[in-house]
Scaffold this active site. Structure first.
Site, PDB file in Angstrom:
ATOM      1  CD  GLU A 165      -3.093  -0.888   2.042  1.00 47.18           C
ATOM      2  OE1 GLU A 165      -4.090  -1.003   1.768  1.00 47.18           O
ATOM      3  OE2 GLU A 165      -2.636  -1.150   3.424  1.00 47.18           O
TER       4      GLU A 165
ATOM      5  CG  HIS B 205      -2.773   2.546   5.894  1.00 53.61           C
ATOM      6  ND1 HIS B 205      -3.937   3.278   5.423  1.00 53.61           N
ATOM      7  CD2 HIS B 205      -2.571   1.374   5.236  1.00 53.61           C
ATOM      8  CE1 HIS B 205      -4.714   2.080   5.197  1.00 53.61           C
ATOM      9  NE2 HIS B 205      -3.796   0.954   4.942  1.00 53.61           N
TER      10      HIS B 205
ATOM     11  CG  HIS C 193      -4.889  -2.114   9.661  1.00 52.03           C
ATOM     12  ND1 HIS C 193      -4.580  -3.340   9.380  1.00 52.03           N
ATOM     13  CD2 HIS C 193      -4.807  -1.359   8.695  1.00 52.03           C
ATOM     14  CE1 HIS C 193      -4.274  -3.019   8.107  1.00 52.03           C
ATOM     15  NE2 HIS C 193      -4.395  -2.050   7.615  1.00 52.03           N
TER      16      HIS C 193
ATOM     17  CG  HIS D 273      -8.308  -0.890   4.837  1.00 57.65           C
ATOM     18  ND1 HIS D 273      -7.885  -0.410   3.545  1.00 57.65           N
ATOM     19  CD2 HIS D 273      -7.183  -1.415   5.596  1.00 57.65           C
ATOM     20  CE1 HIS D 273      -6.555  -0.680   3.370  1.00 57.65           C
ATOM     21  NE2 HIS D 273      -5.913  -0.963   4.575  1.00 57.65           N
TER      22      HIS D 273
END
Length: 243
Positions: A85, A104, A106, A172
């Site tokens: 990603e 990024h 979760h 996500h």
């Protein structure tokens, strides 16, 4: 020859990864944080054959690469693989020069709250002033639960972000952007706490209500020294104690 500036930044990004893991914002080997070095290069957490997980990130796991994913220096990616990603980071950085750092992550509470139809709103004030202001400005949602590994998907996510510091990626996680690595992670901590508290209130049968408009005048920005400096020292100490 090593560049002290680059090496210092590797240390900060690695530290931020460990903080994020200690806060439960990532689990196992998933999630990554980056820092923009210049218009062509960024530092990002990469994975090696002996990767023990985000909670155990080492400065050596933070590698210098170009925006296209190629090594920033000869041998920089020997034994390492770039995150699938990577476009999440490059697309977010390219939409604004202020986006020097991207996290990024979760966080389960944020994912669960969004899937439950809960919008993150300023339901509290002095409990977490930066979090309240984050919610007041709105936390947008990118509605696709996909692995964001192509430039087009990353562009869609960046557009959904609409200039806000945090975007929820449905089913996500989140992407948090700031001008420092520390702030990018602290924003994620605030978003996670907003989601956790919202879920707790709803589970208790309560109703989510925004704070009164008149309260905002008494919820000042306490300044970077407090909001980021003191908060980050705590997060680092907390993460180190957990190990």
């Amino acid at each position: 020859m090593n560049d002290p500036t680059i090496d210092d930044a590797r240390t900060v990004v690695a530290q931020a990864c460990r903080v994020a893991a200690s806060r439960g914002l990532v689990d196992g080997i998933l999630g990554h944080i980056s820092f923009r070095v210049d218009d062509e290069h960024l530092l990002i957490r990469c994975r090696s054959a002996d990767d023990a997980g985000v909670a155990f990130t080492r400065p050596s796991d933070i590698r210098l690469i170009r925006f296209d994913g190629s090594p920033g220096r000869p041998g920089e990616l020997d034994g390492y693989s770039v995150p699938n990603e990577l476009p999440v980071h490059t697309a977010t950085m390219l939409v604004s020069p202020d986006n020097l750092a991207v996290a990024h992550l979760h966080p389960p509470a944020v994912v669960a709250a969004d899937l439950a139809g809960i919008t993150l709103r300023p339901i509290y004030g002095a409990y977490d002033i930066p979090g309240a202001h984050l919610a007041r400005g709105g936390v947008p949602v990118y509605p696709r639960a996909v692995l964001i590994r192509t430039p087009q998907l990353a562009k869609e996510m960046a557009e959904a972000m609409s200039g806000r510091p945090v975007v929820i990626c449905r089913g996500h996680g989140i992407t948090s952007a700031a001008n420092t690595v520390q702030q990018a992670v602290l924003q994620a901590v605030s978003a996670s706490e907003l989601a956790r508290m919202s879920l707790q209130i709803v589970s208790a049968g309560g109703t989510l209500r925004e704070i009164d408009d008149g309260d905002w005048a008494h919820l000042p920005d306490l300044g970077r020294q407090f909001n980021t400096g003191a908060a980050w020292r705590y997060e680092v100490a907390r993460s180190e104690k957990s190990h």
